[in-house]
Design a protein around this motif. Sequence first.
Motif, mmCIF file in Angstrom:
data_model
loop_
_atom_site.group_PDB
_atom_site.id
_atom_site.type_symbol
_atom_site.label_atom_id
_atom_site.label_comp_id
_atom_site.label_asym_id
_atom_site.label_seq_id
_atom_site.Cartn_x
_atom_site.Cartn_y
_atom_site.Cartn_z
ATOM 1 N N ALA A 1 -27.757 -40.106 -19.892
ATOM 2 C CA ALA A 1 -27.266 -38.614 -19.953
ATOM 3 C C ALA A 1 -27.909 -38.172 -18.453
ATOM 4 O O ALA A 1 -27.528 -37.507 -17.679
ATOM 5 C CB ALA A 1 -27.908 -37.779 -20.956
ATOM 6 N N LEU A 2 -29.609 -38.573 -18.371
ATOM 7 C CA LEU A 2 -30.266 -38.115 -16.994
ATOM 8 C C LEU A 2 -29.629 -39.001 -15.923
ATOM 9 O O LEU A 2 -29.685 -38.404 -14.746
ATOM 10 C CB LEU A 2 -31.682 -38.367 -17.312
ATOM 11 C CG LEU A 2 -32.222 -37.331 -18.377
ATOM 12 C CD1 LEU A 2 -33.750 -37.618 -18.601
ATOM 13 C CD2 LEU A 2 -32.312 -35.779 -17.967
ATOM 14 N N PRO B 1 -19.816 -26.515 -8.061
ATOM 15 C CA PRO B 1 -20.355 -25.499 -8.646
ATOM 16 C C PRO B 1 -19.320 -25.001 -9.787
ATOM 17 O O PRO B 1 -18.140 -24.623 -9.437
ATOM 18 C CB PRO B 1 -20.728 -24.572 -7.898
ATOM 19 C CG PRO B 1 -20.643 -25.039 -6.573
ATOM 20 C CD PRO B 1 -19.926 -26.388 -6.500
ATOM 21 N N SER B 2 -19.881 -25.040 -11.089
ATOM 22 C CA SER B 2 -18.898 -24.489 -11.897
ATOM 23 C C SER B 2 -19.796 -23.726 -13.191
ATOM 24 O O SER B 2 -21.177 -24.109 -13.134
ATOM 25 C CB SER B 2 -18.155 -25.496 -12.652
ATOM 26 O OG SER B 2 -19.026 -26.609 -13.243
ATOM 27 N N HIS B 3 -19.379 -23.254 -14.023
ATOM 28 C CA HIS B 3 -20.115 -22.253 -15.007
ATOM 29 C C HIS B 3 -20.413 -23.440 -16.035
ATOM 30 O O HIS B 3 -19.588 -24.497 -16.382
ATOM 31 C CB HIS B 3 -19.222 -21.056 -15.629
ATOM 32 C CG HIS B 3 -18.966 -20.089 -14.640
ATOM 33 N ND1 HIS B 3 -18.087 -20.093 -13.768
ATOM 34 C CD2 HIS B 3 -19.741 -18.973 -14.431
ATOM 35 C CE1 HIS B 3 -18.065 -19.148 -12.920
ATOM 36 N NE2 HIS B 3 -19.159 -18.299 -13.357
ATOM 37 N N VAL B 4 -21.525 -23.122 -16.903
ATOM 38 C CA VAL B 4 -21.904 -24.240 -17.892
ATOM 39 C C VAL B 4 -22.175 -23.183 -19.081
ATOM 40 O O VAL B 4 -22.866 -22.233 -19.305
ATOM 41 C CB VAL B 4 -23.315 -24.824 -17.492
ATOM 42 C CG1 VAL B 4 -23.676 -25.689 -18.506
ATOM 43 C CG2 VAL B 4 -22.848 -25.741 -16.116
ATOM 44 N N LEU B 5 -21.856 -23.794 -20.487
ATOM 45 C CA LEU B 5 -22.079 -23.065 -21.529
ATOM 46 C C LEU B 5 -23.359 -23.857 -22.242
ATOM 47 O O LEU B 5 -23.470 -24.996 -22.520
ATOM 48 C CB LEU B 5 -20.801 -23.461 -22.591
ATOM 49 C CG LEU B 5 -21.199 -22.673 -24.001
ATOM 50 C CD1 LEU B 5 -21.189 -21.171 -23.937
ATOM 51 C CD2 LEU B 5 -20.197 -23.184 -25.015
ATOM 52 N N ALA B 6 -24.640 -22.985 -22.331
ATOM 53 C CA ALA B 6 -25.612 -23.856 -22.796
ATOM 54 C C ALA B 6 -25.902 -23.306 -24.069
ATOM 55 O O ALA B 6 -25.617 -22.107 -24.594
ATOM 56 C CB ALA B 6 -26.892 -23.019 -21.959
ATOM 57 N N GLY C 1 -23.881 -35.354 -11.646
ATOM 58 C CA GLY C 1 -23.915 -34.047 -11.897
ATOM 59 C C GLY C 1 -22.463 -33.545 -11.990
ATOM 60 O O GLY C 1 -21.396 -34.584 -11.584
ATOM 61 N N LEU C 2 -22.265 -32.370 -11.953
ATOM 62 C CA LEU C 2 -21.069 -31.655 -12.039
ATOM 63 C C LEU C 2 -20.439 -31.888 -10.648
ATOM 64 O O LEU C 2 -21.106 -31.486 -9.531
ATOM 65 C CB LEU C 2 -21.097 -30.524 -12.292
ATOM 66 C CG LEU C 2 -21.178 -30.275 -14.044
ATOM 67 C CD1 LEU C 2 -21.638 -28.620 -14.304
ATOM 68 C CD2 LEU C 2 -20.324 -30.562 -14.918
ATOM 69 N N PRO C 3 -19.342 -32.280 -10.285
ATOM 70 C CA PRO C 3 -18.708 -32.306 -9.055
ATOM 71 C C PRO C 3 -18.725 -30.951 -8.077
ATOM 72 O O PRO C 3 -19.098 -31.105 -6.783
ATOM 73 C CB PRO C 3 -17.271 -32.876 -9.092
ATOM 74 C CG PRO C 3 -16.959 -32.634 -10.476
ATOM 75 C CD PRO C 3 -18.369 -32.444 -11.248
#
Length: 127
Positions: A75-76, A84-89, A80-82
């Motif tokens: 996972a690490l 900038p986008s929103h992330v649900l934490a 990363g995300l390609p």
Amino acid sequence: GNVDRGHQSMLRKMSFLIAGWRRLSAQGRDFINSACIDAYDKSISKRAASWIWREKVDIAQKRGVQVFCDNLSVALLSPGLPSPSHVLAVDPGYKAGCKCALLKPNGSILSGPSSSSSSSSSSSSSS
């Protein structure tokens, strides 16, 4: 699991070689045989089962940690995300329940428990 199943199925078998066994009378052999069975039933079986159980639990815990480390490493090291986008934490809560927040690309909270509670308190104070 396997320890209990083997114990319940009576699959375990133990044997002992006692020096001079053949020179004993039938009565002596019966006495030693019953003493061995009694010792096994009263203490050896319980100690052996708990020792085996501890060993199996230790192995399972070490394997579980290894699997977690492998999964975390993947996972690490994943890209990363390609863009900038929103992330649900999600914060898993055991006592108060899970908390979710929608994060902006810069990491600030777009929506979540703190923004919803502040909006509800401001709406209640304005009315």
